[in-house]
Design a protein around this motif. Structure first.
Motif, PDB file in Angstrom:
ATOM      1  N   ALA A   1       0.836  -1.208   0.000  1.00  0.00           N
ATOM      2  CA  ALA A   1       0.000   0.000   0.000  1.00  0.00           C
ATOM      3  C   ALA A   1       0.870   1.257   0.000  1.00  0.00           C
ATOM      4  O   ALA A   1       0.552   2.234  -0.693  1.00  0.00           O
TER       5      ALA A   1
ATOM      6  N   SER B   1       2.232   1.608  -3.469  1.00  0.00           N
ATOM      7  CA  SER B   1       1.135   2.000  -4.356  1.00  0.00           C
ATOM      8  C   SER B   1       0.847   3.496  -4.267  1.00  0.00           C
ATOM      9  O   SER B   1       0.573   4.153  -5.272  1.00  0.00           O
TER      10      SER B   1
ATOM     11  N   ILE C   1       0.874   1.041 -13.178  1.00  0.00           N
ATOM     12  CA  ILE C   1       0.070   1.426 -12.018  1.00  0.00           C
ATOM     13  C   ILE C   1      -1.156   0.523 -11.894  1.00  0.00           C
ATOM     14  O   ILE C   1      -1.467   0.032 -10.802  1.00  0.00           O
ATOM     15  N   ASP C   2      -1.843   0.271 -13.006  1.00  0.00           N
ATOM     16  CA  ASP C   2      -3.021  -0.592 -12.985  1.00  0.00           C
ATOM     17  C   ASP C   2      -2.660  -2.015 -12.561  1.00  0.00           C
ATOM     18  O   ASP C   2      -3.344  -2.624 -11.736  1.00  0.00           O
TER      19      ASP C   2
ATOM     20  N   THR D   1       0.597   4.119 -16.943  1.00  0.00           N
ATOM     21  CA  THR D   1      -0.728   3.613 -16.577  1.00  0.00           C
ATOM     22  C   THR D   1      -0.795   2.093 -16.493  1.00  0.00           C
ATOM     23  O   THR D   1      -1.335   1.562 -15.508  1.00  0.00           O
TER      24      THR D   1
ATOM     25  N   GLY E   1      -1.834  -2.201  -8.885  1.00  0.00           N
ATOM     26  CA  GLY E   1      -3.043  -2.070  -8.081  1.00  0.00           C
ATOM     27  C   GLY E   1      -3.866  -3.341  -8.011  1.00  0.00           C
ATOM     28  O   GLY E   1      -4.583  -3.577  -7.039  1.00  0.00           O
ATOM     29  N   LYS E   2      -3.762  -4.190  -9.027  1.00  0.00           N
ATOM     30  CA  LYS E   2      -4.533  -5.435  -9.065  1.00  0.00           C
ATOM     31  C   LYS E   2      -3.831  -6.600  -8.383  1.00  0.00           C
ATOM     32  O   LYS E   2      -4.427  -7.656  -8.191  1.00  0.00           O
TER      33      LYS E   2
END
Length: 135
Positions: free
Chosen positions: A63, A66, A85-86, A82, A89-90
């Motif tokens: 976290a 992130s 980052i995506d 992007t 996050g998953k």
């Protein structure tokens, strides 16, 4: 899309964003809060390695990374940002995973059963041919 930035320019950008930077050759290590951004130094057109590290339980360390990741990628001029980052996050803190985005290889790992548990996200420039990794 941001133009390439040299390792020195990346460190300068991190410093300007409030990171406290020092050198532990061959890396510049820039820290803000609980996250350290390691930049492999040298005369490259862009850093061959940029990695984000956070100590603590894996979920918290993930976290923390992130939260810093979007700005750190921007400051390092890593393109494309992007998808990285995506993808991160998953992951949900799941260690040992990998992604290729543009010219970058992203490796995610975590250490739970050690004296210093934590998480590590390492981005390696796949186009680098010489002096691309620390010894």
């Amino acid at each position: 899309m941001l133009p390439d930035a040299t390792p020195a320019e990346v460190v300068s950008g991190l410093t300007g964003a409030g990171y406290k930077c020092g050198v532990d050759a061959p890396y510049a290590i820039c820290t803000a809060d609980t996250v350290s951004v390691w930049v492999l130094t040298g005369s490259h057109n862009r850093p061959p390695v940029v990695s984000l590290h956070a100590n603590g339980p894996i979920e918290k360390a993930a976290a923390d990374i992130s939260a810093k990741l979007p700005r750190a990628l921007e400051l390092a001029h890593i393109n494309p940002r992007t998808p990285i980052i995506d993808w991160f996050g998953k992951l949900g803190g799941k260690p040992t995973d990998q992604l290729t985005a543009g010219d970058w290889q992203a490796d995610w790992s975590a250490e739970a059963d050690t004296d210093e548990p934590g998480a590590h996200l390492t981005l390696v420039d796949k186009l680098c041919k010489v002096n691309c990794q620390a010894e």
